[in-house]
Design a protein around this motif. Structure first.
Motif, mmCIF file in Angstrom:
data_model
loop_
_atom_site.group_PDB
_atom_site.id
_atom_site.type_symbol
_atom_site.label_atom_id
_atom_site.label_comp_id
_atom_site.label_asym_id
_atom_site.label_seq_id
_atom_site.Cartn_x
_atom_site.Cartn_y
_atom_site.Cartn_z
ATOM 1 N N LEU A 189 38.207 35.131 46.092
ATOM 2 C CA LEU A 189 37.938 35.923 46.626
ATOM 3 C C LEU A 189 38.346 37.701 45.680
ATOM 4 C CD1 LEU A 189 40.137 34.188 49.150
ATOM 5 C CD2 LEU A 189 37.153 34.591 49.114
ATOM 6 N N GLY A 190 37.498 38.584 46.691
ATOM 7 C CA GLY A 190 38.655 39.642 45.784
ATOM 8 C C GLY A 190 39.093 40.755 47.289
ATOM 9 N N TYR A 191 39.722 40.510 48.379
ATOM 10 C CA TYR A 191 40.839 41.220 49.258
ATOM 11 C C TYR A 191 41.868 41.778 48.096
ATOM 12 C CZ TYR A 191 43.621 36.900 50.571
ATOM 13 O OH TYR A 191 44.131 35.819 50.649
ATOM 14 N N GLY A 192 42.123 43.450 48.755
ATOM 15 C CA GLY A 192 43.021 43.808 48.052
ATOM 16 C C GLY A 192 41.538 44.567 47.059
ATOM 17 N N GLU A 193 40.930 44.838 46.548
ATOM 18 C CA GLU A 193 40.391 45.236 45.720
ATOM 19 C C GLU A 193 39.027 45.886 46.615
ATOM 20 O OE1 GLU A 193 38.041 42.828 42.233
ATOM 21 O OE2 GLU A 193 40.335 41.924 41.840
ATOM 22 N N GLU A 194 39.337 45.598 47.474
ATOM 23 C CA GLU A 194 37.460 46.670 48.962
ATOM 24 C C GLU A 194 37.563 47.847 47.875
ATOM 25 O OE1 GLU A 194 40.139 44.941 49.483
ATOM 26 O OE2 GLU A 194 39.761 43.500 51.343
ATOM 27 N N SER A 195 37.791 48.341 47.424
ATOM 28 C CA SER A 195 37.935 50.122 47.467
ATOM 29 C C SER A 195 37.376 50.073 45.932
ATOM 30 C CB SER A 195 39.119 50.740 47.309
ATOM 31 O OG SER A 195 40.390 49.776 46.368
ATOM 32 N N ASP A 239 42.033 50.576 38.172
ATOM 33 C CA ASP A 239 42.293 50.108 38.347
ATOM 34 C C ASP A 239 42.802 48.896 39.163
ATOM 35 O OD1 ASP A 239 45.247 49.992 36.218
ATOM 36 O OD2 ASP A 239 46.143 49.802 38.400
ATOM 37 N N THR A 240 42.558 47.426 39.790
ATOM 38 C CA THR A 240 43.351 47.435 40.977
ATOM 39 C C THR A 240 44.131 45.964 40.679
ATOM 40 O OG1 THR A 240 41.866 46.495 42.941
ATOM 41 C CG2 THR A 240 40.828 46.481 40.780
ATOM 42 N N TYR A 241 43.675 45.636 41.813
ATOM 43 C CA TYR A 241 44.821 44.323 42.180
ATOM 44 C C TYR A 241 44.566 43.415 42.836
ATOM 45 C CZ TYR A 241 49.046 41.419 42.115
ATOM 46 O OH TYR A 241 50.168 40.659 40.925
ATOM 47 N N ARG A 242 44.289 42.128 42.428
ATOM 48 C CA ARG A 242 44.089 40.948 43.659
ATOM 49 C C ARG A 242 44.566 40.541 44.416
ATOM 50 N NH1 ARG A 242 45.004 36.738 41.435
ATOM 51 N NH2 ARG A 242 44.063 36.612 38.326
ATOM 52 N N TYR A 243 45.487 40.471 46.402
ATOM 53 C CA TYR A 243 45.845 39.742 46.887
ATOM 54 C C TYR A 243 45.879 38.083 46.320
ATOM 55 C CZ TYR A 243 46.102 43.683 48.819
ATOM 56 O OH TYR A 243 46.586 45.817 48.592
ATOM 57 N N ALA A 244 44.675 37.582 46.422
ATOM 58 C CA ALA A 244 44.602 36.155 46.541
ATOM 59 C C ALA A 244 44.838 35.292 44.816
ATOM 60 C CB ALA A 244 43.201 35.870 46.979
ATOM 61 N N GLY A 245 44.922 34.643 45.095
ATOM 62 C CA GLY A 245 44.874 33.342 43.594
ATOM 63 C C GLY A 245 43.794 33.438 42.858
ATOM 64 N N HIS A 246 43.162 33.307 41.858
ATOM 65 C CA HIS A 246 42.465 33.356 41.187
ATOM 66 C C HIS A 246 41.276 33.065 41.571
ATOM 67 C CE1 HIS A 246 39.458 33.736 37.987
ATOM 68 N NE2 HIS A 246 39.298 31.739 37.775
ATOM 69 N N TYR A 247 41.249 31.597 42.151
ATOM 70 C CA TYR A 247 40.669 30.634 43.219
ATOM 71 C C TYR A 247 41.226 30.533 44.384
ATOM 72 C CZ TYR A 247 42.757 27.034 40.523
ATOM 73 O OH TYR A 247 43.624 25.858 40.877
ATOM 74 N N VAL A 248 40.362 29.597 45.664
ATOM 75 C CA VAL A 248 40.790 29.490 46.512
ATOM 76 C C VAL A 248 42.487 28.019 46.450
ATOM 77 C CG1 VAL A 248 41.137 29.255 49.219
ATOM 78 C CG2 VAL A 248 39.967 30.771 48.094
ATOM 79 N N GLY A 249 43.289 28.605 46.405
ATOM 80 C CA GLY A 249 44.015 27.731 46.483
ATOM 81 C C GLY A 249 45.012 27.450 44.903
ATOM 82 N N GLU A 250 44.904 28.120 44.139
ATOM 83 C CA GLU A 250 45.316 28.357 42.652
ATOM 84 C C GLU A 250 47.116 28.190 43.088
ATOM 85 O OE1 GLU A 250 45.438 31.144 38.940
ATOM 86 O OE2 GLU A 250 45.386 32.242 40.262
ATOM 87 N N PRO A 251 47.770 27.904 42.637
ATOM 88 C CA PRO A 251 49.128 27.067 42.565
ATOM 89 C C PRO A 251 49.972 28.707 41.969
ATOM 90 C CG PRO A 251 48.446 25.791 41.149
ATOM 91 C CD PRO A 251 46.472 26.911 40.449
ATOM 92 N N GLU A 252 48.761 30.003 40.621
ATOM 93 C CA GLU A 252 49.256 31.168 40.806
ATOM 94 C C GLU A 252 50.939 31.085 40.353
ATOM 95 O OE1 GLU A 252 48.806 34.247 43.560
ATOM 96 O OE2 GLU A 252 47.757 32.809 44.898
ATOM 97 N N GLY A 253 51.305 30.465 39.341
ATOM 98 C CA GLY A 253 52.647 30.508 39.081
ATOM 99 C C GLY A 253 52.857 31.880 37.378
#
Ligand SMILES: Cc1ncc(C[n+]2csc(CCOP(=O)(O)OP(=O)(O)O)c2C)c(N)n1
Ligand SMILES: [Mg+2]
Length: 319
Positions: free
Chosen positions: A40-46, A236-250
């Motif tokens: 998912l790319g929400y955060g990067e819409e711009s 220069d941007t940022y994704r709010y979600a993890g790399h994939y849906v459900g990623e632990p994101e440590g």
């Protein structure tokens, strides 16, 4: 900037549509309604919206694995996208491809792909065609900071440079490739400096600001149409979600995510439009409601669509 209020509001509508699409997919995935991998790319819409707003309909766009927003900005049908993600027969690939195989050649969205860096050399194909036929069409590829370390990046930029192709390389730097920070992957601070090796312009842009993205992209498009060759844009941007849906994101902190959320591309664009009397709160709410309704309709369409029939299993199998 040469943007009409109609166009600015359309860009806002697209950004909101992408946000609702992505948030809905996040939920549906967790409910088990979406099979396969999904980024998912929400955060990067711009990024996708600013880039594609600077193009004509006939220009080509190659996407990557985080490409729902690119597809929506290129005018693809969110109903068919949602159906594809849910593996339904009504989807863009009749449910066979999922998130990373969405394509609409008529709209010149030349495909999302699961191969990191895969779209970069492909973008040179239509660019070469455009150059030979003199159509002035440009060919754009969006890819990540991880992808810029693939051999395909270096080969494609070199070829585009020596042939002066109307290719535009858009590096969406969201600071991570899966869990690997960009500083670990690249030993230079400014990724746009990589353009120096190929003798082409490299431009760094605040990718959270859709108007900055649009402006830089418009200059790259102008250059390409005039026959002056390719450009590397680094957003220069940022994704709010993890790399994939459900990623632990440590690998990142909540604080870091919060810092970027304060610069949210939609909220800041809304603020700009209101402060410049292009929009008021009421009109914003109407555009927001329209975007939300479109995605509710897309989910309903996908829900009601059938799964592919088993008799269809060997259609498109060539060997
Ligand atoms: C050729 C290839 N190598 C590795 C992978 C596994 N992989 C999938 S996404 C990804 C990270 C890509 O990072 P980046 O290019 O920064 O894009 P982002 O996910 O941040 O949008 C990797 C390594 C892959 N799909 N394809
Ligand atoms: Mg990345």
């Amino acid at each position: 900037m040469d943007l009409s209020s109609v166009k600015l509001k359309e860009m806002l509508r697209q950004m909101l549509t992408i946000r609702y699409f992505e948030l809905s997919v996040d939920r549906l995935y967790r409910e088990g309604k979406i099979p396969g991998g999904c980024h998912l790319g929400y955060g990067e819409e711009s990024t996708g919206v600013g880039v594609i707003a600077a193009l004509d309909e006939n220009d080509y766009v190659f996407s990557n694995h985080r490409g729902h927003g690119h597809c929506i900005a290129k005018g693809l049908d969110t109903k068919l996208m949602m159906a594809e993600l849910q593996g339904k027969a009504t989807g863009y690939c009749r449910g066979r491809g999922g998130s990373m195989h969405i394509m609409d050649v008529k709209k010149r969205l030349m495909g999302t792909t699961g191969i990191v860096g895969g779209g970069i050399p492909q973008a040179n194909g239509p660019a070469l065609k455009s150059l030979i036929e003199g159509t002035k069409e440009v060919s754009v590829v969006l890819f990540g900071d991880g992808a810029c370390n693939q051999g395909t990046f270096h080969e494609a930029l070199n070829l585009a440079s020596i042939w002066k192709l109307p290719s535009i390389f858009v590096l969406v730097n969201n600071h991570y490739a899966e869990s690997t920070p960009v500083e670990y992957n690249c030993n230079i601070k400014n990724l746009a400096d990589r353009a120096i090796s190929y003798g082409i312009p490299g431009v760094s842009v605040d990718g959270m600001n859709v108007l900055e993205v649009y402006k830089a992209m418009s200059e790259a498009v102008q250059r390409a149409r005039k026959g002056e060759g390719p450009t590397l844009l680094v957003l220069d941007t940022y994704r709010y979600a993890g790399h994939y849906v459900g990623e632990p994101e440590g690998y990142r902190t909540d604080k870091e995510i919060e810092e970027y959320r304060k610069r949210d591309c939609i909220l800041n664009f809304k603020k700009y439009l209101i402060e410049n009397n292009i929009l008021d709160e009421n009109e914003y709410n109407l555009i927001d409601a329209k975007a939300k309704k479109e995605i509710e309709g897309a989910i309903e369409f996908a829900d009601k669509s059938p799964i592919p029939d088993v008799s269809d299993i060997d259609t498109d199998v060539y060997v």
